[in-house]
Scaffold this motif. Structure first.
Motif, PDB file in Angstrom:
ATOM      1  N   GLY A 154       0.780  -1.221   0.000  1.00  0.00           N
ATOM      2  CA  GLY A 154       0.000   0.000   0.000  1.00  0.00           C
ATOM      3  C   GLY A 154       0.817   1.279   0.000  1.00  0.00           C
ATOM      4  O   GLY A 154       0.247   2.376  -0.030  1.00  0.00           O
ATOM      5  N   GLN A 155       2.165   1.163   0.019  1.00  0.00           N
ATOM      6  CA  GLN A 155       3.010   2.365   0.000  1.00  0.00           C
ATOM      7  C   GLN A 155       2.843   3.063  -1.346  1.00  0.00           C
ATOM      8  O   GLN A 155       3.109   2.481  -2.395  1.00  0.00           O
ATOM      9  N   ARG A 156       2.419   4.307  -1.314  1.00  0.00           N
ATOM     10  CA  ARG A 156       2.070   5.005  -2.557  1.00  0.00           C
ATOM     11  C   ARG A 156       3.292   5.549  -3.286  1.00  0.00           C
ATOM     12  O   ARG A 156       3.311   5.600  -4.516  1.00  0.00           O
ATOM     13  N   ILE A 157       4.299   5.996  -2.536  1.00  0.00           N
ATOM     14  CA  ILE A 157       5.491   6.577  -3.164  1.00  0.00           C
ATOM     15  C   ILE A 157       6.678   5.666  -2.887  1.00  0.00           C
ATOM     16  O   ILE A 157       7.051   5.442  -1.732  1.00  0.00           O
ATOM     17  N   ILE A 158       7.264   5.139  -3.930  1.00  0.00           N
ATOM     18  CA  ILE A 158       8.383   4.205  -3.805  1.00  0.00           C
ATOM     19  C   ILE A 158       9.576   4.759  -4.573  1.00  0.00           C
ATOM     20  O   ILE A 158       9.451   5.138  -5.742  1.00  0.00           O
TER      21      ILE A 158
END
Length: 334
Positions: A154-158
């Motif tokens: 669910g991490q939006r910015i990688i």
């Protein structure tokens, strides 16, 4: 408390000085040769410092230069000492150092500083109209840790590259703020005593007293900056150190220039106030022969209980600078 010098690691911080009469390209070549010599001497790491709008320093594009140095060496750790985080968005830093970590696995360090490393107008040119607050630095460090760690569901910015590289983060400082933050976050700590030694002992005590073990580090780890100009004799070292004295006086008076050639009897030409200011700047530094340097290193080791010395050696002649590092390494070895 006695401390064996052979238990202390030796490293080098390079500002990539632009010497009077030389160009930036030559300065970058000298930096690479210096890193190669440091590697040959068994130094643990070679760090580069971010500064901007300064005529005598060529390390402003720090991540680019780290890649150049890492590509020209084989085993020494290469990193920033540091990246000035107020100048950059954490994602940009994570992607840059994540890329470096993928290119040179296990060899990249990310040292972070809270100062802008420049003047106000230049900082505004770097980050436009952003206004920095005291709360931003801890938040940005935590964001960087997340971006360089494993990506979570669910991490939006990688950061790509960056995620999962776990580039080691170091906190740098010359005051108590970063000492407390490094302790709270369980991170290794480097004190900038090569130019601002005044609060060194208070900061180290605070860091060690407040340290909380983390997944990164189970006990405190301290680097202290130590200026050194070494030569076969104390007299020659004092002559060579006049380049350092000129640089420091320029910093103190706001008259920054390129690194100047040494001047005979330069110290005798200084006013008492100038001499005192330079001495205060270099309080943790040493100028002298191998024996002089060894005695000083032993004193610093016992007073700071440091795990690592980060040397700074501003010598105008590149070959004599390499010799200075050789003498310093020999002094540490016994």
């Amino acid at each position: 408390m006695l401390k064996n010098l052979q238990d202390i690691r030796l490293s080098l911080l390079d500002l990539v000085a632009v010497r009077e009469g030389m160009g930036v390209g030559e300065s970058l070549e000298i930096a690479l040769r210096t890193a190669q010599k440091a590697e040959e001497l068994g130094f643990a790491r070679y760090w580069l410092a971010e500064h901007h709008n300064m005529p005598g320093i060529a390390s402003s594009a720090t991540a680019v230069l780290i890649g150049h140095i890492a590509g020209g060496t084989k085993s020494i750790r290469v990193g920033s000492g540091g990246v000035m985080l107020p100048n950059h968005a954490p994602l940009v830093v994570a992607e840059a150092f994540g890329t470096l970590a993928e290119l040179y696995p296990g060899r990249i360090d990310l040292g972070l500083g809270r100062a802008p490393g420049t003047d106000g107008p230049t900082m505004r040119a770097l980050r436009r109209d952003r206004v920095e607050t005291e709360q931003d630095f801890p938040r940005d460090v935590a964001e960087l840790q997340q971006l360089l760690g494993p990506a979570t569901p669910g991490q939006r910015i990688i950061a790509m590259p960056g995620a999962g590289t776990n580039v080691p983060i170091w906190l740098l400082g010359s005051s108590l703020f970063s000492a407390q933050l490094a302790a709270h976050m369980g991170l290794p700590y480097a004190f900038a005593s090569h130019f601002a030694p005044r609060m060194l002992y208070q900061a180290l005590e605070l860091y060690r007293d407040l340290f909380r073990p983390s997944a990164t580090l189970d006990k405190p780890y301290v680097i202290v900056g130590v200026p050194v100009v070494a030569a076969p004799t104390d007299e020659e070292a004092e002559f060579l150190a006049s380049s350092t004295y000129q640089r420091i006086l320029g910093i103190l008076t706001g008259n920054r220039t390129r690194l100047q050639p040494p001047v005979a009897d330069y110290a005798a030409q200084l006013s008492p106030s100038e001499s005192a200011a330079i001495h205060d700047f270099l309080r943790l530094g040493v100028v002298g022969s191998r024996d002089t340097v060894r005695r000083h290193f032993q004193s610093v080791a016992e007073s700071t209980q440091a795990d690592e010395f980060m040397l700074v050696s501003d010598v105008y002649d590149p070959a004599l600078r390499l010799r200075s590092l050789e003498i310093a390494a020999a002094a540490m070895a016994g």
